[in-house]
Design a protein around this motif. Structure first.
Motif, PDB file in Angstrom:
ATOM      1  N   ARG A 121      18.010 -22.570  55.229  1.00  0.00           N
ATOM      2  CA  ARG A 121      18.468 -23.070  53.930  1.00  0.00           C
ATOM      3  C   ARG A 121      19.844 -22.489  53.644  1.00  0.00           C
ATOM      4  O   ARG A 121      20.069 -21.288  53.769  1.00  0.00           O
ATOM      5  CB  ARG A 121      17.500 -22.664  52.817  1.00  0.00           C
ATOM      6  CG  ARG A 121      17.857 -23.250  51.451  1.00  0.00           C
ATOM      7  CD  ARG A 121      16.985 -22.672  50.352  1.00  0.00           C
ATOM      8  NE  ARG A 121      17.156 -23.394  49.102  1.00  0.00           N
ATOM      9  CZ  ARG A 121      18.156 -23.225  48.247  1.00  0.00           C
ATOM     10  NH1 ARG A 121      19.116 -22.334  48.526  1.00  0.00           N
ATOM     11  NH2 ARG A 121      18.227 -23.934  47.126  1.00  0.00           N
ATOM     12  N   HIS A 122      20.769 -23.360  53.231  1.00  0.00           N
ATOM     13  CA  HIS A 122      22.108 -22.922  52.856  1.00  0.00           C
ATOM     14  C   HIS A 122      22.091 -22.426  51.410  1.00  0.00           C
ATOM     15  O   HIS A 122      21.656 -23.135  50.502  1.00  0.00           O
ATOM     16  CB  HIS A 122      23.112 -24.067  52.998  1.00  0.00           C
ATOM     17  CG  HIS A 122      23.437 -24.406  54.417  1.00  0.00           C
ATOM     18  ND1 HIS A 122      24.422 -23.750  55.135  1.00  0.00           N
ATOM     19  CD2 HIS A 122      22.902 -25.319  55.265  1.00  0.00           C
ATOM     20  CE1 HIS A 122      24.488 -24.251  56.352  1.00  0.00           C
ATOM     21  NE2 HIS A 122      23.567 -25.204  56.465  1.00  0.00           N
ATOM     22  N   CYS A 123      22.564 -21.209  51.188  1.00  0.00           N
ATOM     23  CA  CYS A 123      22.660 -20.617  49.853  1.00  0.00           C
ATOM     24  C   CYS A 123      24.130 -20.563  49.466  1.00  0.00           C
ATOM     25  O   CYS A 123      24.926 -19.873  50.116  1.00  0.00           O
ATOM     26  CB  CYS A 123      22.050 -19.217  49.853  1.00  0.00           C
ATOM     27  SG  CYS A 123      20.322 -19.159  50.394  1.00  0.00           S
ATOM     28  N   GLN A 124      24.487 -21.267  48.417  1.00  0.00           N
ATOM     29  CA  GLN A 124      25.888 -21.441  48.049  1.00  0.00           C
ATOM     30  C   GLN A 124      26.486 -20.146  47.500  1.00  0.00           C
ATOM     31  O   GLN A 124      25.879 -19.467  46.665  1.00  0.00           O
ATOM     32  CB  GLN A 124      26.026 -22.550  47.006  1.00  0.00           C
ATOM     33  CG  GLN A 124      27.461 -22.896  46.660  1.00  0.00           C
ATOM     34  CD  GLN A 124      27.558 -24.143  45.780  1.00  0.00           C
ATOM     35  OE1 GLN A 124      26.568 -24.836  45.562  1.00  0.00           O
ATOM     36  NE2 GLN A 124      28.750 -24.410  45.274  1.00  0.00           N
ATOM     37  N   ILE A 125      27.688 -19.810  47.971  1.00  0.00           N
ATOM     38  CA  ILE A 125      28.400 -18.624  47.507  1.00  0.00           C
ATOM     39  C   ILE A 125      29.841 -19.003  47.193  1.00  0.00           C
ATOM     40  O   ILE A 125      30.319 -20.066  47.591  1.00  0.00           O
ATOM     41  CB  ILE A 125      28.389 -17.491  48.562  1.00  0.00           C
ATOM     42  CG1 ILE A 125      29.071 -17.970  49.863  1.00  0.00           C
ATOM     43  CG2 ILE A 125      26.970 -17.013  48.837  1.00  0.00           C
ATOM     44  CD1 ILE A 125      29.287 -16.873  50.889  1.00  0.00           C
ATOM     45  N   GLN A 126      30.524 -18.133  46.449  1.00  0.00           N
ATOM     46  CA  GLN A 126      31.950 -18.352  46.241  1.00  0.00           C
ATOM     47  C   GLN A 126      32.702 -18.032  47.529  1.00  0.00           C
ATOM     48  O   GLN A 126      32.222 -17.267  48.366  1.00  0.00           O
ATOM     49  CB  GLN A 126      32.458 -17.484  45.089  1.00  0.00           C
ATOM     50  CG  GLN A 126      32.417 -15.996  45.364  1.00  0.00           C
ATOM     51  CD  GLN A 126      32.886 -15.179  44.168  1.00  0.00           C
ATOM     52  OE1 GLN A 126      33.167 -15.726  43.110  1.00  0.00           O
ATOM     53  NE2 GLN A 126      32.981 -13.871  44.330  1.00  0.00           N
ATOM     54  N   CYS A 127      33.841 -18.614  47.689  1.00  0.00           N
ATOM     55  CA  CYS A 127      34.609 -18.450  48.928  1.00  0.00           C
ATOM     56  C   CYS A 127      34.974 -16.985  49.139  1.00  0.00           C
ATOM     57  O   CYS A 127      35.663 -16.382  48.317  1.00  0.00           O
ATOM     58  CB  CYS A 127      35.884 -19.296  48.867  1.00  0.00           C
ATOM     59  SG  CYS A 127      36.945 -19.110  50.323  1.00  0.00           S
ATOM     60  N   PRO A 128      34.491 -16.377  50.237  1.00  0.00           N
ATOM     61  CA  PRO A 128      34.838 -14.973  50.491  1.00  0.00           C
ATOM     62  C   PRO A 128      36.319 -14.838  50.841  1.00  0.00           C
ATOM     63  O   PRO A 128      36.928 -15.745  51.413  1.00  0.00           O
ATOM     64  CB  PRO A 128      33.956 -14.602  51.693  1.00  0.00           C
ATOM     65  CG  PRO A 128      32.912 -15.680  51.776  1.00  0.00           C
ATOM     66  CD  PRO A 128      33.556 -16.916  51.229  1.00  0.00           C
ATOM     67  N   ALA A 129      36.892 -13.701  50.504  1.00  0.00           N
ATOM     68  CA  ALA A 129      38.297 -13.455  50.796  1.00  0.00           C
ATOM     69  C   ALA A 129      38.537 -13.415  52.304  1.00  0.00           C
ATOM     70  O   ALA A 129      37.752 -12.832  53.051  1.00  0.00           O
ATOM     71  CB  ALA A 129      38.734 -12.133  50.158  1.00  0.00           C
ATOM     72  N   ASN A 130      39.594 -14.080  52.729  1.00  0.00           N
ATOM     73  CA  ASN A 130      40.025 -14.062  54.136  1.00  0.00           C
ATOM     74  C   ASN A 130      38.921 -14.489  55.108  1.00  0.00           C
ATOM     75  O   ASN A 130      38.809 -13.959  56.221  1.00  0.00           O
ATOM     76  CB  ASN A 130      40.516 -12.654  54.517  1.00  0.00           C
ATOM     77  CG  ASN A 130      41.631 -12.150  53.622  1.00  0.00           C
ATOM     78  OD1 ASN A 130      42.552 -12.882  53.294  1.00  0.00           O
ATOM     79  ND2 ASN A 130      41.539 -10.885  53.222  1.00  0.00           N
ATOM     80  N   SER A 131      38.091 -15.438  54.689  1.00  0.00           N
ATOM     81  CA  SER A 131      36.960 -15.860  55.527  1.00  0.00           C
ATOM     82  C   SER A 131      37.271 -17.085  56.375  1.00  0.00           C
ATOM     83  O   SER A 131      36.476 -17.450  57.240  1.00  0.00           O
ATOM     84  CB  SER A 131      35.750 -16.159  54.642  1.00  0.00           C
ATOM     85  OG  SER A 131      36.017 -17.271  53.794  1.00  0.00           O
ATOM     86  N   GLY A 132      38.398 -17.741  56.122  1.00  0.00           N
ATOM     87  CA  GLY A 132      38.699 -18.970  56.843  1.00  0.00           C
ATOM     88  C   GLY A 132      37.649 -20.029  56.537  1.00  0.00           C
ATOM     89  O   GLY A 132      37.217 -20.191  55.400  1.00  0.00           O
TER      90      GLY A 132
END
Length: 395
Positions: free
Chosen positions: A173-184
């Motif tokens: 299951r995909h759990c939505q997160i905010q875009c991590p810093a420098n994650s590409g």
């Protein structure tokens, strides 16, 4: 060159901004605890709701997503560790605050206003309490599976779902997160949002047998599985899986296995349905049986997200914190399933929804690349034997 009046206005604005920031900083230093938060015991949500809610079990369940007896048992298990934390805030309040975050997904700022606390205090309490809940419950409610435990799961799968030799159903299951810093783009998934992956195995009672959290959203279910600890243990035959056994009412001896959807590889220890193209009556019957048994993991995920609704929203923390929160929600899922059983309203609602489409396969799964689905002849023979078994014995 700017005029002298323009320079004067610019300096005046900058001076006023500096004075404003200084005043704010001095107020913060002077207050220590903001005057609003000093009224916590009079106006804070916990102090004027908690005791009243305990008088009305249905409202308490809506608020904490578990029954009053279950909450009291949970509090008893975590109280010793919570008592060692900040003494000004009681263990009851810390637990309620953590459950409210998991149950609603409200921002730490919104909870801070409701509970009359500082934002950083709320975030620290939620994280600390979620870690304590996991550590205090995991050995009892999600222990490392033993051979006897897996044998009981196999018996339950056959008793409830008429699928033999199955020690669990697996899915991600995909759990939505905010875009991590420098994650590409590593956390960006095919659903077009950033996520980390929860991979879980469910038993016949929709409890999680084992979980792994932290796979990057870019990975497919098959890719997440191939990089997981579970895969390594199964490949090395170190997961305590019982030895091959005869199918019920038959002399056919087959290995025990997990069941998954089309995204997973066909292995001796993992069965997947036949491709939808070129199905005949027998293979279609097998797919139907497998789909019915595999609903356990889908139902478990459905209950999890319906009860702990922060999973329905963007988790606004760094990935490592999100992992801890998701693990806490999973162990609480098992805890509530154990304590409240089938009387839990979230279980009732999700089970009713699942009952409407038991015979349907999951339409959202995707075919994996051949490197994940290269099947051994033994795995193919196991699946073919089950096809004949279901067809001949009519299970």
């Amino acid at each position: 060159m700017p005029s002298s009046s323009a320079v004067h206005r610019s300096l005046l604005v900058e001076s006023r901004a500096h004075i404003y920031r200084s005043v704010i900083r001095s107020r913060i230093r002077r207050f220590g605890v903001h005057p609003i938060n000093r009224e916590r015991e009079n106006y804070g949500e916990f102090h004027h709701l908690y005791l009243n809610l305990r008088r009305f079990p249905d409202r308490f369940w809506q608020y904490c997503r578990m029954s009053v007896p279950s909450f009291d048992l949970l509090l008893e298990k975590v109280r010793p560790k919570l008592t060692r934390q900040k003494k000004a805030i009681s263990p009851e309040q810390r637990l309620v605050l953590c459950l409210r975050f998991l149950a609603t997904g409200l921002s730490f700022r919104d909870l801070a206003f409701a509970f009359r606390m500082g934002r950083s205090t709320v975030s620290n309490i939620v994280l600390e309490t979620s870690v304590i809940i996991w550590e205090q419950l995991v050995e009892e409610y999600m222990p490392i599976p033993t051979t006897d435990h897996l044998r009981n799961v196999i018996n339950d799968y056959y008793r409830r779902w008429k699928f033999p030799n199955c020690f669990g159903s697996i899915d991600g299951r995909h759990c939505q997160i905010q875009c991590p810093a420098n994650s590409g783009s590593h956390y960006f998934n095919y659903l077009h949002y950033f996520s980390i992956v929860l991979q879980a195995v469910a038993d016949a009672d929709k409890k999680f047998l084992t979980i792994e959290v932290g796979g990057r959203g870019k990975q497919s279910d098959g890719g997440t599985f191939s990089g997981s600890t579970l895969f390594k243990l199964l490949e090395a035959d170190k997961f305590n899986v019982p030895p091959p056994q005869a199918l019920p009412e038959s002399n056919i001896v087959l290995p025990n296995f997990l069941i998954g959807d089309e995204a997973y590889p066909l292995k001796n220890y993992l069965l997947r349905p036949y491709p939808r193209r070129n199905l005949n009556a027998q293979t279609e019957n097998f797919n139907k049986k497998l789909s019915i048994a595999r609903k356990c993991i889908e139902c478990a995920f459905g209950i999890l997200s319906k009860k702990w609704r922060f999973l329905q929203k963007n988790i606004e923390t760094k990935p490592s914190t999100a992992v801890r929160l998701i693990k806490c929600a999973c162990i609480l899922h098992n805890f509530v399933r154990e304590c409240d059983g089938d009387s839990d309203l979230d279980y009732i609602h999700v089970s009713a929804e699942m009952a409407n489409d038991l015979a349907q396969t999951n339409a959202t799964t995707q075919e994996e690349q051949s490197r994940y689905n290269r099947s051994s002849s033994n795995a193919l023979n196991t699946r073919n034997e089950l096809v004949q078994y279901f067809w001949e014995f009519g299970h």
